[in-house]
Design an enzyme around this catalytic site. Sequence first.
Site, PDB file in Angstrom:
ATOM      1  CE1 TYR A  32      -4.356   0.930  -0.237  1.00  0.00           C
ATOM      2  CE2 TYR A  32      -3.667   2.669   1.251  1.00  0.00           C
ATOM      3  CZ  TYR A  32      -4.592   2.151   0.376  1.00  0.00           C
ATOM      4  OH  TYR A  32      -5.751   2.837   0.099  1.00  0.00           O
ATOM      5  CG  HIS A  34       2.744   6.188   1.778  1.00  0.00           C
ATOM      6  ND1 HIS A  34       3.979   6.677   2.177  1.00  0.00           N
ATOM      7  CD2 HIS A  34       2.359   5.347   2.778  1.00  0.00           C
ATOM      8  CE1 HIS A  34       4.308   6.172   3.354  1.00  0.00           C
ATOM      9  NE2 HIS A  34       3.340   5.356   3.731  1.00  0.00           N
ATOM     10  CG  ASP A  35       4.160  10.773  -2.612  1.00  0.00           C
ATOM     11  OD1 ASP A  35       4.101   9.926  -3.524  1.00  0.00           O
ATOM     12  OD2 ASP A  35       3.634  11.898  -2.688  1.00  0.00           O
ATOM     13  CG  HIS A  37       6.231   2.950   1.230  1.00  0.00           C
ATOM     14  ND1 HIS A  37       4.874   3.138   1.354  1.00  0.00           N
ATOM     15  CD2 HIS A  37       6.613   2.206   2.297  1.00  0.00           C
ATOM     16  CE1 HIS A  37       4.441   2.535   2.442  1.00  0.00           C
ATOM     17  NE2 HIS A  37       5.474   1.957   3.037  1.00  0.00           N
ATOM     18  CD  GLN A 148      14.641  11.299  10.874  1.00  0.00           C
ATOM     19  OE1 GLN A 148      13.968  12.169  10.320  1.00  0.00           O
ATOM     20  NE2 GLN A 148      15.885  11.488  11.222  1.00  0.00           N
ATOM     21  CD  GLN A 153      10.108  -0.711  11.356  1.00  0.00           C
ATOM     22  OE1 GLN A 153       9.059  -1.309  11.539  1.00  0.00           O
ATOM     23  NE2 GLN A 153      10.334  -0.024  10.245  1.00  0.00           N
ATOM     24  CG  MET A 184       2.773  10.940   3.440  1.00  0.00           C
ATOM     25  SD  MET A 184       3.257  10.767   1.717  1.00  0.00           S
ATOM     26  CE  MET A 184       2.474  12.238   1.037  1.00  0.00           C
ATOM     27  CB  SER A 186      -0.065   2.003   4.733  1.00  0.00           C
ATOM     28  OG  SER A 186       1.080   2.011   3.907  1.00  0.00           O
TER      29      SER A 186
END
Length: 346
Positions: A32, A34-35, A37, A148, A153, A184, A186
């Site tokens: 899914y 987005h920008d 990723h 970031q 994580q 941003m 998902s």
Amino acid sequence: MQTITTVAELRRALAEVRSADKRVGLVPTMGYLHDGHLALVAASRTQCDVTVVSIFVNPTQFGPNEDLSTYPRDFLSDQELCRDAGVAIIFAPDIQQIYPAQFETFVEPGELAKPMCGAFRPGHFRGVATVVGKLFNMVQPDVALFGQKDYQQCAVVRRMAIDLNLPIEIVTVQTVREADGLAMSSRNRYLSEEERRRALAISRGLFAAADKFRSGERDVEQLIAIAKERLNTVDRTMRRSLCRLDTSDRQRDTVVADSLARLTTKRLNSLRILKFAVNGVFVDEQFLRDRARIIRDLADKADPFIRKRLLDLAERYDRRISRPSQAMKMVTAAISPTSTSASSMR
């Protein structure tokens, strides 16, 4: 662009890449896209010859009452975005490729995984570390890139790479935000209008404190108070926990703009640390020197193929230490209370 679904096929494809002495970058995702990723993909393409995007919704990082079954998926759109972004390989394994029958070996992260998200999502980082470790073994990238936004994580994955002697450079890329400032994700599609409005208080509080920091404010409690003016509540336990992330030795990063660590860590007041501004992260010079030394020690014991990759990685750390950097000058100016150019960090 190739779409590959099995480990065997992936290894065959990457064997050809490595035989041509090309660098491989890995962007692990759950799809899914987005920008945010795509920013990771763009960063990979600047450093690597071949970019692999993995798409796998990892069940072991979801809790029993979380959204595994409803997590958004749109594989056809993901393929189109990757193709347009210049991705060389999509690796989209099914569950049996990652967790075959009788699978029972997990990566158990340590103290870094316990506070914050780890406290609210028991077992989450165990699942993250396990799937990322498996992807690292399957792809064997030179570089792996993470957003970031997911700072804890990133810290867990970086610690795993160090502890398990993985010859992989972990790169974090600055958070990409929506027009209104929301990071941003998902999962943003889940938010109601009211929930989104409340979520924006987090970034607005951070931005307000960051502006004051750039203007010369160095009092930690004052910066926290500024952030809290925009927040309904601030979890002080979470804030303190983030401050302690990975500070047991000198191998650590400090997030600058996108976490409360920037508001609370007192390491920013120390001029003994040479600060680099790379994608919004301050990096300790001694960290780079120690990492390069450790990698060269590993190279001495490795076979010729792995030795070359390790020595190349060590040289990249050396370059990050020695190269002149306008960003570093900006950082030095920004931490000076008398600076008149701090606004250039925006």
